[in-house]
Design an enzyme around this catalytic site. Structure first.
Site, PDB file in Angstrom:
ATOM      1  N   SER A  42       2.817  -0.574 -11.167  1.00  0.00           N
ATOM      2  CA  SER A  42       3.680  -0.949  -9.789  1.00  0.00           C
ATOM      3  C   SER A  42       4.847  -1.725 -10.163  1.00  0.00           C
ATOM      4  O   SER A  42       5.486  -1.594 -11.130  1.00  0.00           O
ATOM      5  CB  SER A  42       2.672  -1.314  -8.642  1.00  0.00           C
ATOM      6  OG  SER A  42       3.322  -1.097  -7.455  1.00  0.00           O
ATOM      7  N   HIS A  60      -0.883   6.082  -4.669  1.00  0.00           N
ATOM      8  CA  HIS A  60      -0.601   5.058  -5.381  1.00  0.00           C
ATOM      9  C   HIS A  60      -1.403   4.626  -6.275  1.00  0.00           C
ATOM     10  O   HIS A  60      -2.580   3.948  -5.781  1.00  0.00           O
ATOM     11  CB  HIS A  60       0.210   4.083  -4.546  1.00  0.00           C
ATOM     12  CG  HIS A  60       0.966   3.048  -5.416  1.00  0.00           C
ATOM     13  ND1 HIS A  60       2.250   3.133  -5.996  1.00  0.00           N
ATOM     14  CD2 HIS A  60       0.717   1.531  -5.507  1.00  0.00           C
ATOM     15  CE1 HIS A  60       2.268   2.025  -6.680  1.00  0.00           C
ATOM     16  NE2 HIS A  60       1.876   1.219  -6.353  1.00  0.00           N
ATOM     17  N   ASP A  62       2.084   9.421  -3.187  1.00  0.00           N
ATOM     18  CA  ASP A  62       2.305   8.021  -2.931  1.00  0.00           C
ATOM     19  C   ASP A  62       2.817   7.875  -1.572  1.00  0.00           C
ATOM     20  O   ASP A  62       3.766   7.936  -1.051  1.00  0.00           O
ATOM     21  CB  ASP A  62       3.332   7.634  -3.855  1.00  0.00           C
ATOM     22  CG  ASP A  62       3.039   5.955  -4.190  1.00  0.00           C
ATOM     23  OD1 ASP A  62       2.634   5.337  -3.131  1.00  0.00           O
ATOM     24  OD2 ASP A  62       3.430   5.474  -5.223  1.00  0.00           O
TER      25      ASP A  62
END
Length: 330
Positions: free
Chosen positions: A122, A293, A240
């Site tokens: 991330s 995610h 996501d």
């Protein structure tokens, strides 16, 4: 936050660095540098996680299982795990990247390695890219990012009711992201990029506008350093819902329903940060991962570690080795 036994991760989600951190001239590798020892692996975690989290340590153990002998280094802003987690929300990203540059350059083993590999989860992905562009000492061979916000975010995440650090940070972000106070203290604001506020972004962004070379002055060192990578591997999660827009993981521009691929953007055609040069030598890879995610499986990580990490004499891009760890091994 930790990785489950199926290794599903929930690692959610500018000014120039001082001249002392400028990238030094790097000598080419010689035969003495080439052996079977895996290159060290540097991992930078995401928003709301800490370097000491059990799940992140499992990722490091997996990397060593795939390439035995791998030294794994976890970037941290504080040796205390709780304070390190808080630093993913609160802090100056320019200063955080500078600290990572200094810590890695001073590490007794990393500093003597001919190169290192890097893995960013991330927001850790764009922060590691900042390391490469701004210092790159020791140099990174391959950078792999999962669900990173390379082209910024246009919306901020929701927080669990019990997470007061997250909730407090996001409350400030939703007020005015462009104040000097917010841009120097709240981490997600420093990669916030909304096309409706693009001029404010260019003027006030503490981090992303700089490392993406979006301002009038283009830093040649950024382009040269990133183009030196052998491989930049960009994973986007197919479903996501945390990162908005998800296509930011591929440097794509999203304006409403219109999506402009990286190769059709000015930042590519004018090669602001070296992506075109990297692409032309076969080192730019767009990959997708199933799920939301940071929902990563052990199989995907195994394949990635086998393909892009390991000894320096490994081919620049080799086929994945058929090595799989069962969920019970993690």
């Amino acid at each position: 936050m930790a990785i489950s036994k199926q290794l599903k991760l929930l690692l959610t989600s500018g000014s120039l660095i001082a001249a002392a951190l400028a990238s030094p001239v790097q000598k080419p590798l010689n035969d003495d540098d080439i052996d079977d020892t895996p290159l060290p692996l540097v991992i930078w975690h995401g928003l709301g996680d800490s370097y000491s989290a059990a799940g992140l340590r499992e990722v490091g153990a997996l990397a060593d299982a795939i390439n035995p002998g791998t030294l794994v280094y976890f970037v941290r802003m504080d040796d205390d795990g709780s304070r390190d987690r808080s630093a993913t929300f609160l802090g100056n990203v320019t200063e955080q990247v500078a600290k990572a540059c200094a810590d890695i350059a001073a590490h007794p083993i990393l500093s003597t390695a001919p190169a290192i590999d890097a893995l960013g989860f991330s927001q850790g992905g764009q922060f590691l890219r900042g390391y490469i562009e701004r210092c790159n000492n020791p140099p990174v061979r391959n950078l792999v990012t999962f669900g990173s916000q390379h082209n910024g975010i246009s919306a901020f995440r929701d927080c669990p009711w019990s997470d007061w650090v997250c909730r407090g940070a996001m409350a400030l972000l939703k007020g005015n992201a462009w104040t000097q106070f917010v841009q120097s203290r709240l981490v997600p604001a420093q990669y916030y990029r909304n096309l409706d506020e693009y001029e404010q972004y260019l003027e006030h962004s503490n981090f992303l506008a700089d490392i993406n070379n979006e301002r009038m002055f283009k830093n040649r060192t950024y382009r040269e350093n990133l183009a030196k990578l052998e491989n930049l591997v960009l994973y986007m999660f197919e479903d996501d819902t945390t990162v908005v827009p998800k296509e930011t993981a591929w440097f794509e521009e999203v304006n409403g329903t219109e999506i402009t691929p990286l190769r059709a953007r000015k930042m590519y055609s004018e090669d602001w940060i070296g992506l075109r040069e990297l692409d032309r030598k076969g080192g730019l890879h767009f990959r997708t991962a199933p799920g939301d995610h940071m929902q990563l499986t052990d199989q995907l990580l195994n394949e990635t570690f086998a393909e892009f990490f390991g000894p320096i004499k490994k081919a620049k891009k080799s086929a994945p080795r058929p090595i799989m760890l069962g969920a019970g091994d993690l």
